[in-house]
Scaffold this motif. Structure first.
Motif, PDB file in Angstrom:
ATOM      1  N   PRO A 147     -22.583  42.638  30.980  1.00  0.00           N
ATOM      2  CA  PRO A 147     -23.945  42.491  32.205  1.00  0.00           C
ATOM      3  C   PRO A 147     -25.452  42.873  32.688  1.00  0.00           C
ATOM      4  N   LEU A 148     -25.629  43.532  32.196  1.00  0.00           N
ATOM      5  CA  LEU A 148     -27.093  44.130  32.050  1.00  0.00           C
ATOM      6  C   LEU A 148     -27.602  43.416  31.424  1.00  0.00           C
ATOM      7  N   THR A 149     -27.075  43.073  30.349  1.00  0.00           N
ATOM      8  CA  THR A 149     -28.292  41.934  29.719  1.00  0.00           C
ATOM      9  C   THR A 149     -28.155  40.614  30.133  1.00  0.00           C
ATOM     10  N   PRO A 150     -29.775  40.198  30.516  1.00  0.00           N
ATOM     11  CA  PRO A 150     -30.025  38.699  30.953  1.00  0.00           C
ATOM     12  C   PRO A 150     -29.540  37.478  30.218  1.00  0.00           C
ATOM     13  N   LEU A 151     -28.791  36.445  30.147  1.00  0.00           N
ATOM     14  CA  LEU A 151     -28.493  35.815  29.707  1.00  0.00           C
ATOM     15  C   LEU A 151     -29.168  35.092  28.574  1.00  0.00           C
ATOM     16  N   SER A 152     -31.091  34.753  29.169  1.00  0.00           N
ATOM     17  CA  SER A 152     -32.456  34.072  28.815  1.00  0.00           C
ATOM     18  C   SER A 152     -32.112  34.972  27.711  1.00  0.00           C
ATOM     19  N   VAL A 153     -32.553  36.349  27.897  1.00  0.00           N
ATOM     20  CA  VAL A 153     -32.699  37.175  26.417  1.00  0.00           C
ATOM     21  C   VAL A 153     -32.015  36.717  25.041  1.00  0.00           C
ATOM     22  N   VAL A 154     -30.693  36.869  25.316  1.00  0.00           N
ATOM     23  CA  VAL A 154     -29.345  36.988  24.476  1.00  0.00           C
ATOM     24  C   VAL A 154     -29.720  35.070  24.338  1.00  0.00           C
ATOM     25  N   THR A 155     -29.865  34.147  24.811  1.00  0.00           N
ATOM     26  CA  THR A 155     -30.342  32.857  24.762  1.00  0.00           C
ATOM     27  C   THR A 155     -31.254  33.503  23.449  1.00  0.00           C
ATOM     28  N   MET A 156     -32.519  33.899  23.880  1.00  0.00           N
ATOM     29  CA  MET A 156     -33.901  34.299  23.128  1.00  0.00           C
ATOM     30  C   MET A 156     -33.660  34.500  21.369  1.00  0.00           C
ATOM     31  N   MET A 157     -32.525  35.837  21.673  1.00  0.00           N
ATOM     32  CA  MET A 157     -32.025  36.349  20.910  1.00  0.00           C
ATOM     33  C   MET A 157     -31.028  35.061  19.471  1.00  0.00           C
ATOM     34  N   GLN A 158     -30.439  34.399  20.089  1.00  0.00           N
ATOM     35  CA  GLN A 158     -29.549  33.052  19.329  1.00  0.00           C
ATOM     36  C   GLN A 158     -30.824  32.144  18.707  1.00  0.00           C
ATOM     37  N   ALA A 159     -31.426  32.257  19.291  1.00  0.00           N
ATOM     38  CA  ALA A 159     -32.858  31.258  18.920  1.00  0.00           C
ATOM     39  C   ALA A 159     -34.023  31.622  17.934  1.00  0.00           C
ATOM     40  N   SER A 160     -33.624  33.248  17.907  1.00  0.00           N
ATOM     41  CA  SER A 160     -34.727  33.676  16.771  1.00  0.00           C
ATOM     42  C   SER A 160     -33.944  33.731  15.840  1.00  0.00           C
ATOM     43  N   ASN A 161     -33.074  33.919  15.630  1.00  0.00           N
ATOM     44  CA  ASN A 161     -31.729  34.162  14.683  1.00  0.00           C
ATOM     45  C   ASN A 161     -32.414  33.617  13.559  1.00  0.00           C
ATOM     46  N   MET A 162     -32.486  31.969  13.871  1.00  0.00           N
ATOM     47  CA  MET A 162     -33.121  31.288  12.264  1.00  0.00           C
ATOM     48  C   MET A 162     -33.875  31.686  11.351  1.00  0.00           C
ATOM     49  N   PRO A 163     -35.937  32.514  11.881  1.00  0.00           N
ATOM     50  CA  PRO A 163     -36.475  32.930  11.502  1.00  0.00           C
ATOM     51  C   PRO A 163     -36.022  34.225  10.478  1.00  0.00           C
ATOM     52  N   ALA A 164     -34.843  35.073  11.415  1.00  0.00           N
ATOM     53  CA  ALA A 164     -34.763  35.975  11.148  1.00  0.00           C
ATOM     54  C   ALA A 164     -33.407  35.951  10.320  1.00  0.00           C
ATOM     55  N   ILE A 165     -33.224  34.640  10.232  1.00  0.00           N
ATOM     56  CA  ILE A 165     -31.677  34.567   9.070  1.00  0.00           C
ATOM     57  C   ILE A 165     -33.237  34.371   7.547  1.00  0.00           C
ATOM     58  N   ILE A 166     -33.992  33.247   7.841  1.00  0.00           N
ATOM     59  CA  ILE A 166     -34.224  32.962   6.947  1.00  0.00           C
ATOM     60  C   ILE A 166     -35.825  33.767   5.673  1.00  0.00           C
ATOM     61  N   VAL A 167     -36.610  35.005   6.359  1.00  0.00           N
ATOM     62  CA  VAL A 167     -37.218  36.131   6.542  1.00  0.00           C
ATOM     63  C   VAL A 167     -36.023  37.163   5.850  1.00  0.00           C
ATOM     64  N   GLY A 168     -34.724  37.506   6.011  1.00  0.00           N
ATOM     65  CA  GLY A 168     -33.942  38.426   6.114  1.00  0.00           C
ATOM     66  C   GLY A 168     -33.352  37.949   4.481  1.00  0.00           C
ATOM     67  N   ARG A 169     -33.479  36.934   4.146  1.00  0.00           N
ATOM     68  CA  ARG A 169     -32.636  36.454   2.917  1.00  0.00           C
ATOM     69  C   ARG A 169     -33.686  35.963   1.944  1.00  0.00           C
ATOM     70  N   LEU A 170     -34.839  35.858   2.222  1.00  0.00           N
ATOM     71  CA  LEU A 170     -36.179  35.752   1.580  1.00  0.00           C
ATOM     72  C   LEU A 170     -36.907  36.889   1.049  1.00  0.00           C
ATOM     73  N   ILE A 171     -36.371  37.901   1.347  1.00  0.00           N
ATOM     74  CA  ILE A 171     -36.285  39.157   1.264  1.00  0.00           C
ATOM     75  C   ILE A 171     -35.933  39.588   0.361  1.00  0.00           C
ATOM     76  N   GLN A 172     -34.721  39.604   0.311  1.00  0.00           N
ATOM     77  CA  GLN A 172     -33.536  40.147  -0.596  1.00  0.00           C
ATOM     78  C   GLN A 172     -33.619  38.733  -2.032  1.00  0.00           C
TER      79      GLN A 172
END
Length: 246
Positions: A147-172
């Protein structure tokens, strides 16, 4: 007698596969062509199947690394970005109280991906760094799902998933292209991940109605498809064969 047999079956069906209105539609009204209920059952069944499959989806990769005693061809940075995406999905789903069938595979993929990250460090001669990586990662996960982590932080992480997935797969993908082979990358794990991400597009729409989750799996499917295509393209290429040619 029939009622006593159906009671435990009804409990299982209601707990994992359908709401009570669909149970009544199927087993009381005998309407087996109710489209909304069929979608729910299909989504639940796919979700459970994906979770069960995720328990072993990356084990072929883990066993391949251990058997070869090498992590050649695998990018640690790609693993870190994949973990970021998996962790974001898991934390986001927990924060929004999504059903376990909609995201449960993230838990098992996380554990297996952490093991792969450690093995990359271990076979790269940095076992201590691998252990530090494990401790830091699980400390971060504990904080994110608390509960210490604000929902906004978790939502931002989920929104950042797309570039993370793209960059990670492109690196591989870039690592595979430069090497001219896929190294110790497991074809079984790659194809299972591709199939699972495709199925998750449907289940995320059906069970969560969250467009951000659905879009994440669309992007993930495209990126996993790229790696799967490389596995097929480099099928007859191996590190040993490449070195021999050189």
């Amino acid at each position: 007698m029939a009622t006593s047999v159906m009671d435990p079956l009804k409990g299982i069906l209601l707990a994992y596969f359908m709401p009570e209105k669909c149970y009544d539609e199927f087993f009381l009204n005998f309407n087996f062509l109710d489209v909304p209920c069929l979608k729910i059952v299909l989504s639940k069944a796919l979700g459970i199947g994906i979770i069960l499959g995720s328990v072993m989806v990356k084990l072929p990769q883990v066993f391949k690394l251990i058997g070869a005693k090498s992590a050649e061809g695998l990018s640690f940075n790609s693993v870190l970005l994949e973990l970021f995406a998996i962790t974001g999905t898991m934390a986001y789903s927990i924060a929004h109280s999504f059903p376990f069938s909609a995201w449960g595979e993230a838990l098992f993929l996380m554990l297996q991906t952490v093991a792969i990250g450690f093995l990359i460090q271990h076979y790269g001669g940095s076992t201590i760094r691998g252990l530090v990586f494990i401790v830091l990662y699980f400390s971060l996960v504990t904080l994110l799902v608390s509960p210490l982590t604000p929902l906004s932080v978790v939502t931002m992480m989920q929104a950042s998933n797309m570039p993370a997935i793209i960059v990670g797969r492109l690196i591989q993908a870039g690592t595979n292209y430069r090497n001219g082979h896929t190294g110790q990358l497991s074809a079984i794990s790659v194809f299972l991940l591709f199939a699972g991400s495709l199925a998750r597009i449907f289940t995320s729409v059906q069970e969560t109605g969250d467009s951000l989750m659905a879009l994440t799996y669309v992007i993930s499917s495209c990126c996993n498809g790229l790696i799967a295509a490389q596995v097929l393209y480099y099928w007859n290429c191996s590190p040993a064969l490449k070195k021999k040619e050189e």
